[in-house]
Structure formats: C-alpha cells, structure tokens
Design a protein around this motif. Structure first.
Motif, PDB file in Angstrom:
ATOM      1  N   THR A 229       0.826  -1.207   0.000  1.00 18.59           N
ATOM      2  CA  THR A 229       0.000   0.000   0.000  1.00 18.59           C
ATOM      3  C   THR A 229       0.860   1.257   0.000  1.00 18.59           C
ATOM      4  O   THR A 229       0.556   2.226  -0.711  1.00 18.59           O
ATOM      5  CB  THR A 229      -0.934  -0.007   1.219  1.00 18.59           C
ATOM      6  OG1 THR A 229      -1.793  -1.146   1.145  1.00 18.59           O
ATOM      7  CG2 THR A 229      -1.778   1.258   1.288  1.00 18.59           C
ATOM      8  N   LEU A 230       1.926   1.267   0.791  1.00 18.14           N
ATOM      9  CA  LEU A 230       2.841   2.412   0.769  1.00 18.14           C
ATOM     10  C   LEU A 230       3.420   2.607  -0.631  1.00 18.14           C
ATOM     11  O   LEU A 230       3.530   3.739  -1.125  1.00 18.14           O
ATOM     12  CB  LEU A 230       3.974   2.206   1.776  1.00 18.14           C
ATOM     13  CG  LEU A 230       3.635   2.276   3.258  1.00 18.14           C
ATOM     14  CD1 LEU A 230       4.922   2.140   4.092  1.00 18.14           C
ATOM     15  CD2 LEU A 230       2.929   3.576   3.618  1.00 18.14           C
ATOM     16  N   PRO A 245      -2.977   8.937   0.644  1.00 14.88           N
ATOM     17  CA  PRO A 245      -3.360   8.268  -0.610  1.00 14.88           C
ATOM     18  C   PRO A 245      -4.183   9.145  -1.558  1.00 14.88           C
ATOM     19  O   PRO A 245      -4.826   8.616  -2.470  1.00 14.88           O
ATOM     20  CB  PRO A 245      -4.180   7.078  -0.112  1.00 14.88           C
ATOM     21  CG  PRO A 245      -4.823   7.575   1.130  1.00 14.88           C
ATOM     22  CD  PRO A 245      -3.828   8.528   1.768  1.00 14.88           C
ATOM     23  N   GLN A 246      -4.159  10.468  -1.385  1.00 19.00           N
ATOM     24  CA  GLN A 246      -4.994  11.329  -2.214  1.00 19.00           C
ATOM     25  C   GLN A 246      -4.689  11.159  -3.701  1.00 19.00           C
ATOM     26  O   GLN A 246      -5.597  11.071  -4.531  1.00 19.00           O
ATOM     27  CB  GLN A 246      -4.803  12.797  -1.802  1.00 19.00           C
ATOM     28  CG  GLN A 246      -5.640  13.782  -2.615  1.00 19.00           C
ATOM     29  CD  GLN A 246      -7.127  13.491  -2.541  1.00 19.00           C
ATOM     30  OE1 GLN A 246      -7.646  13.082  -1.508  1.00 19.00           O
ATOM     31  NE2 GLN A 246      -7.830  13.676  -3.660  1.00 19.00           N
ATOM     32  N   ALA A 259      -6.349   1.735   0.137  1.00 22.39           N
ATOM     33  CA  ALA A 259      -5.159   2.267   0.797  1.00 22.39           C
ATOM     34  C   ALA A 259      -5.506   2.781   2.187  1.00 22.39           C
ATOM     35  O   ALA A 259      -4.776   2.530   3.153  1.00 22.39           O
ATOM     36  CB  ALA A 259      -4.539   3.373  -0.049  1.00 22.39           C
ATOM     37  N   ARG A 260      -6.602   3.499   2.296  1.00 23.43           N
ATOM     38  CA  ARG A 260      -6.997   4.029   3.607  1.00 23.43           C
ATOM     39  C   ARG A 260      -7.350   2.895   4.567  1.00 23.43           C
ATOM     40  O   ARG A 260      -6.995   2.934   5.745  1.00 23.43           O
ATOM     41  CB  ARG A 260      -8.169   4.989   3.448  1.00 23.43           C
ATOM     42  CG  ARG A 260      -7.775   6.318   2.828  1.00 23.43           C
ATOM     43  CD  ARG A 260      -8.935   7.323   2.863  1.00 23.43           C
ATOM     44  NE  ARG A 260      -8.474   8.620   2.381  1.00 23.43           N
ATOM     45  CZ  ARG A 260      -8.469   8.986   1.102  1.00 23.43           C
ATOM     46  NH1 ARG A 260      -8.912   8.135   0.179  1.00 23.43           N
ATOM     47  NH2 ARG A 260      -8.033  10.171   0.747  1.00 23.43           N
ATOM     48  N   ALA A 261      -8.041   1.875   4.050  1.00 22.46           N
ATOM     49  CA  ALA A 261      -8.404   0.749   4.916  1.00 22.46           C
ATOM     50  C   ALA A 261      -7.168   0.017   5.401  1.00 22.46           C
ATOM     51  O   ALA A 261      -7.105  -0.436   6.557  1.00 22.46           O
ATOM     52  CB  ALA A 261      -9.325  -0.212   4.161  1.00 22.46           C
ATOM     53  N   THR A 262      -6.146  -0.092   4.552  1.00 21.66           N
ATOM     54  CA  THR A 262      -4.922  -0.801   4.941  1.00 21.66           C
ATOM     55  C   THR A 262      -4.201  -0.082   6.056  1.00 21.66           C
ATOM     56  O   THR A 262      -3.667  -0.716   6.982  1.00 21.66           O
ATOM     57  CB  THR A 262      -3.991  -0.952   3.730  1.00 21.66           C
ATOM     58  OG1 THR A 262      -4.667  -1.692   2.712  1.00 21.66           O
ATOM     59  CG2 THR A 262      -2.712  -1.686   4.106  1.00 21.66           C
ATOM     60  N   LEU A 267      -5.089  -4.873  12.288  1.00 18.58           N
ATOM     61  CA  LEU A 267      -4.280  -5.858  11.585  1.00 18.58           C
ATOM     62  C   LEU A 267      -5.137  -7.018  11.069  1.00 18.58           C
ATOM     63  O   LEU A 267      -4.963  -7.498   9.953  1.00 18.58           O
ATOM     64  CB  LEU A 267      -3.178  -6.372  12.516  1.00 18.58           C
ATOM     65  CG  LEU A 267      -2.207  -7.406  11.943  1.00 18.58           C
ATOM     66  CD1 LEU A 267      -1.437  -6.807  10.785  1.00 18.58           C
ATOM     67  CD2 LEU A 267      -1.252  -7.885  13.029  1.00 18.58           C
ATOM     68  N   GLU A 268      -6.108  -7.460  11.895  1.00 16.84           N
ATOM     69  CA  GLU A 268      -6.913  -8.624  11.540  1.00 16.84           C
ATOM     70  C   GLU A 268      -7.832  -8.350  10.344  1.00 16.84           C
ATOM     71  O   GLU A 268      -8.221  -9.276   9.627  1.00 16.84           O
ATOM     72  CB  GLU A 268      -7.759  -9.076  12.737  1.00 16.84           C
ATOM     73  CG  GLU A 268      -6.952  -9.423  13.984  1.00 16.84           C
ATOM     74  CD  GLU A 268      -6.511  -8.168  14.754  1.00 16.84           C
ATOM     75  OE1 GLU A 268      -7.168  -7.112  14.619  1.00 16.84           O
ATOM     76  OE2 GLU A 268      -5.481  -8.250  15.452  1.00 16.84           O
ATOM     77  N   THR A 269      -8.219  -7.102  10.125  1.00 18.26           N
ATOM     78  CA  THR A 269      -9.158  -6.774   9.051  1.00 18.26           C
ATOM     79  C   THR A 269      -8.483  -6.022   7.898  1.00 18.26           C
ATOM     80  O   THR A 269      -9.164  -5.531   7.003  1.00 18.26           O
ATOM     81  CB  THR A 269     -10.312  -5.912   9.598  1.00 18.26           C
ATOM     82  OG1 THR A 269      -9.776  -4.729  10.222  1.00 18.26           O
ATOM     83  CG2 THR A 269     -11.120  -6.683  10.626  1.00 18.26           C
TER      84      THR A 269
END
Length: 364
Positions: A229-230, A245-246, A259-262, A267-269
């Motif tokens: 993601t980074l 992540p704009q 990206a925002r969710a990551t 960690l589990e989700t």
C-alpha cells in the motif's frame, strides 16, 4: 512442515569460485559477479558474500531449505520463482559447516537502467517515486497506465507467493525492480531476507521509511500488504515518504479506499493484496478502452469505400451535386460545332470586299 532437503543440493567451496568485480553492497553482504559458473551450475551467476558481522546470524539449515524450496513446487511455480526472483541457488562454504554466502542468477538485463554513467544499475522502483521532472532527467517515461500495470503485476506476484507460503518482509522500492521492455513486469531481490513457511535465514530486516506500525511482525502477509500500500501510494504521488493516498484516490476511488483501509484498519481486518487485483485490472482495462476511443477515426474516403465493398451499393445519404457546365474562356478556340458557320461568314466577307474593289476599278 518445511520442504525436504535434497541430498543432491549444490554445495560450493569458496576457493572454487572465480570471482569478478563487485556489483554492490547491502546491509548484510556484498554482491560480486562470477567470471564463470562453478561445476554443476550454468548461466550468469553472482555471489552474495555475507559481511563478517552478519555471518553468525545466518541460519545455514534454513538457507539450504530455501535452496531446495523451488524443487518442491509445481513446474509453473518453480518457473515463477526462477524468472521473477533472485532466489538462492547454491550455498557457498568457507569451511565445513560455516556458510560464507550463496550463489544466485544475475539480474536480467531488462531489469536494469543506465543511470548517471553507471551501466546496468538495478532498475529499482525507487526511481519512480521522485516525480516527473526527476524521471525525465533520467530518461524514464512511465505513464499512469504503465504504473498501474506494474502495480498489478507486483500484486499478482505477491499474492501467488503468499499462497505458496513465501512472505517478502523487506518489501521496499530498492528490492522491487521494474521492466518496461514488453509487458510491465517486476523482479524481487534480497530473497534471503524473506520467509518460507515461517522460516527465515536472517533476523527480519526493514528499510527505513518502509517499516510496519510499531509492534507488528514484519514477516507476515499482512506486513507485505501494508508495504504494498505504501508503494502504491508513493508510486502515484511521486514522493518517497508520503502516506497520504490522495493521489492514488484521484486515479481510482476504489484504490484510494483500499489504501486508507490498509493503513487505518486493525491488523486482523487489513485488506489482503489479493483484494487489490480486481480493482487494478478494472482500471487498466478502462484506460485501455479510453485509449482506443481516443484514436483518430478513419478518413471519410476509407469509410465510403468500406461501406461500398461491404454492401455492394453506395451508402445512403445526399448524392453528390453534378459539376456545373464549363464556360470557355474568351481566349479559347470555338468548339467544332461552330466552325462551319464561321467559315461561311468569312467567305461572304471576302466576296463583298472583292466586288467593292472591282467596282472601284471600273469607275476609274
């Protein structure tokens, strides 16, 4: 349970190597080209020699398991490991039981760049994280579609490695090389820092600026997802350090949400890398369709000819207007249909002139 170690694994003595020039130096070792491969091996090989401080940390038994691992896989997966990773091929020993390093294939030439006078420098993704001005100075042109294709290829590669039990761990732009020769592709190096089915050769390493959040294990599929993601975020922002992540959201709102969710979810989700593949594929396909629509239409004469050939008749539509009759210019000769009348008029004129001359003669 790890793969079975074959008794036929290649074992090479350090003194048997014909070592050439140095190619680079990393945190735990140096890499040198071999002038020729040792007995039992073929191809262009390089030798990674561990630095004295790192050598005691190397787990020699795990290194041998790494070398044996591709032979335990299906043919397609073994081929994937060979073509897309600089995977260890043979352990090198200085003395019995004391590993000095290992041999691996040299980086394929299409994963290298000529930069600032250095020939065949590894084409690390780091060169794509500095903005368009920097890239133009290096002679690199990587548009939005190529970046999405590179990200998609890397995502597919990582997702398959995770299915095989391989975790990259130190996933950073220095360890991910790119190629634009043909379909955009990625290549992974520093494979001895990876984990295979939970086992690792060296203690986990992380590149500064690419660390997982504090307290996380850096050798899990979730850590790979975080660093992927980074890389996606920075690849489109043209920035080595941003976590915003704009820029990625402007390319695709779906990718921005992933990206925002990551970075925000527990960690589990945290989304898996495999969850990125469908949105990336959709975006690449959409850009391909847009490029097709942007192509100039065929010339009207070509369309007319194609319609005539296909239907056997002229296409419907306004019929062409006939050309108006041409009016001769004054300087042009009369047309043939007027020539007899002109001759008669000339003859009559000559007769009149003759009679006048005869009359004048008789009067004298």
């Amino acid at each position: 349970m790890g793969p079975t170690v074959s008794a036929l694994l290649p074992v090479v003595q350090l003194g048997a190597l014909d070592i050439g020039g140095d190619l680079g130096r990393g945190a735990v070792g140096t890499v040198s080209r071999l002038r020729r491969p040792p007995a039992g091996l073929t191809g262009d090989l390089v030798f990674k020699r561990y630095l004295p401080g790192a050598r005691p940390q190397v787990d020699e038994a795990i290194l041998r398991r790494f070398i044996a691992f591709p032979s335990t896989l299906a043919t397609a997966d073994a081929e994937l490991m060979r073509e897309r990773l600089a995977w260890p091929l043979a352990a090198v020993y200085q003395t019995a039981g004391v590993v000095s390093g290992f041999l691996m294939s040299e980086i394929p030439s299409h994963y290298t760049l000529d930069i600032r006078g250095r020939r065949a420098a590894p084409a690390g993704m780091e060169f794509l994280l500095n903005g368009p001005v920097f890239e133009r100075r290096l002679g690199i042109t990587v548009d939005r579609t190529a970046r999405l294709c590179l990200l998609l290829d890397l995502g597919r590669l990582l997702a398959r490695l995770h299915e095989l039990g391989v975790v990259v761990g130190d996933l950073s732009p220095k360890n991910v090389l790119f190629s634009l020769a043909g379909p955009p592709r990625c290549f992974l190096i520093d494979c001895d820092s990876m984990s295979v089915q939970g086992a690792h050769v060296l203690p986990p390493l992380e590149t500064p600026g690419w660390e997982v959040p504090s307290g996380e294990d850096p050798l899990t599929s979730a850590s790979d997802s975080y660093k992927f993601t980074l890389l996606a975020t920075r690849l489109f922002a043209g920035d080595q350090n941003t976590r915003d992540p704009q820029a990625l959201s402007e390319v695709s709102p779906t990718l921005g949400r992933l990206a925002r969710a990551t970075t925000r979810e527990r960690l589990e989700t945290r989304p898996r890398i495999s969850e990125w593949l469908a949105p990336l594929e959709a975006e690449v396909e959409a850009l391909g369709r847009a490029a097709d629509r942007a192509l100039p239409p065929p010339a009207p004469t070509s369309r007319l000819r194609a319609a005539t050939v296909a239907t056997g008749r002229q296409p419907s539509g306004p019929r062409p207007r006939p050309n108006p009759p041409r009016i001769p210019e004054p300087s042009e000769r009369p047309s043939p249909e007027h020539e007899p009348r002109a001759r008669l008029l000339l003859f009559a004129t000559l007769v009149v002139v003759t009679l006048v001359l005869l009359s004048l003669t008789h009067t004298r």
